[in-house]
Design a protein around this motif. Structure first.
Motif, PDB file in Angstrom:
ATOM      1  N   PHE A   1       0.824  -1.209   0.000  1.00 56.49           N
ATOM      2  CA  PHE A   1       0.000   0.000   0.000  1.00 56.49           C
ATOM      3  C   PHE A   1       0.862   1.265   0.000  1.00 56.49           C
ATOM      4  O   PHE A   1       0.501   2.261  -0.635  1.00 56.49           O
TER       5      PHE A   1
ATOM      6  N   THR B   1       0.686   4.500  -2.692  1.00 56.01           N
ATOM      7  CA  THR B   1       0.273   5.825  -2.218  1.00 56.01           C
ATOM      8  C   THR B   1       1.431   6.807  -2.065  1.00 56.01           C
ATOM      9  O   THR B   1       1.203   8.023  -2.040  1.00 56.01           O
TER      10      THR B   1
ATOM     11  N   MET C   1      -5.540   7.114  -1.300  1.00 56.16           N
ATOM     12  CA  MET C   1      -6.380   5.913  -1.347  1.00 56.16           C
ATOM     13  C   MET C   1      -7.448   5.999  -0.263  1.00 56.16           C
ATOM     14  O   MET C   1      -7.139   6.179   0.915  1.00 56.16           O
TER      15      MET C   1
ATOM     16  N   ASP D   1     -10.656   4.702   2.148  1.00 56.40           N
ATOM     17  CA  ASP D   1     -10.868   3.488   2.936  1.00 56.40           C
ATOM     18  C   ASP D   1     -11.527   2.411   2.083  1.00 56.40           C
ATOM     19  O   ASP D   1     -11.190   1.221   2.192  1.00 56.40           O
TER      20      ASP D   1
ATOM     21  N   GLN E   1     -11.313   1.977  -1.195  1.00 59.21           N
ATOM     22  CA  GLN E   1     -10.334   1.419  -2.129  1.00 59.21           C
ATOM     23  C   GLN E   1      -9.383   0.460  -1.421  1.00 59.21           C
ATOM     24  O   GLN E   1      -9.072  -0.618  -1.937  1.00 59.21           O
ATOM     25  N   GLN E   2      -8.928   0.845  -0.234  1.00 60.75           N
ATOM     26  CA  GLN E   2      -8.032  -0.039   0.508  1.00 60.75           C
ATOM     27  C   GLN E   2      -8.764  -1.311   0.930  1.00 60.75           C
ATOM     28  O   GLN E   2      -8.195  -2.412   0.863  1.00 60.75           O
TER      29      GLN E   2
ATOM     30  N   THR F   1      -7.697  -5.019  -0.180  1.00 60.47           N
ATOM     31  CA  THR F   1      -7.377  -5.964   0.891  1.00 60.47           C
ATOM     32  C   THR F   1      -8.123  -7.278   0.691  1.00 60.47           C
ATOM     33  O   THR F   1      -7.552  -8.372   0.862  1.00 60.47           O
TER      34      THR F   1
END
Length: 222
Positions: free
Chosen positions: A7, A11, A22, A24, A26-27, A31
């Motif tokens: 990540f 970023t 990014m 939340d 998208q993360q 994930t």
């Protein structure tokens, strides 16, 4: 794999795919995909995952979570947008509108990380995932494709096994795990001549992020 490094690469080191940072969502979407890949598909080269993530980035408009076609809020809205586009001549390649309710009473507009259209493809996805011991309920409820876990399996299996078009990722493998990302766009859509540069950029950035994180341990496919 070191997910923090993965990540951080996306970023901080090369933020072209996430120039505004990014979110939340998208993360969270990424994930889920990393988790599913690690648990079920890590026998395949990391380049296959990079190819999948790069194409998903395009297909979801960078959201990295399952979406409905035309980025609609629901299937009825998607159908309305598609009908309007069809009526205006902007979908000249469509012979039979697939956004009308089918024999199940559902509307089989595109949905997911790599979008499924037509009832036959929802049925196929359910049957193929069942062979892997994954129950998804897509035939009875098309919106199950919006479940991030189900959608990730459909995207990965579909690209690896060649569900979407008459080719699969292995067809573009040079034999050592390296993929021709531009040509591999054909696994999802035949528009590589128009958006090939974008697809290559996406896939190469994700591949670099995976390397930064150490990649996945190659094991036995599940």
């Amino acid at each position: 794999m070191d997910r923090s490094a993965f990540f951080r690469y996306l970023t901080e080191v090369d933020a072209r795919l996430f120039p505004d940072g990014m979110s939340d969502a998208q993360q969270r979407g990424l994930t889920v995909k990393l988790t599913i890949w690690d648990a079920h598909y890590s026998a395949y080269p990391d380049s296959y995952l990079a190819a999948a993530l790069g194409q998903i980035h395009r297909e979801t408009g960078g959201r990295m979570e399952p979406v409905l076609e035309a980025f609609a809020a629901d299937r009825s809205e998607a159908a309305q947008r598609l009908q309007a586009a069809f009526d205006s001549g902007r979908l000249s390649w469509v012979k039979t509108p697939y956004w009308q309710a089918d024999e199940s009473g559902q509307i089989a507009v595109g949905g997911g990380d790599i979008q499924l259209t037509h009832r036959r493809n929802y049925l196929k996805a359910e049957a193929q995932l069942a062979k892997r011991g994954i129950a998804c309920g897509l035939a009875a409820d098309y919106d199950r494709i919006l479940d991030p876990v189900v959608s990730a399996h459909v995207a990965f299996c579909g690209m690896i096994e060649g569900w979407f078009r008459p080719c699969r990722l292995a067809d573009f493998d040079a034999g050592d795990g390296r993929l021709d990302y531009r040509a591999a766009r054909d696994v999802v859509n035949g528009d590589g001549a128009h958006i090939g540069d974008e697809i290559v950029r996406n896939c190469e950035i994700y591949a670099a992020a995976l390397r930064a994180g150490g990649g996945f341990q190659r094991g036995r496919a599940k």
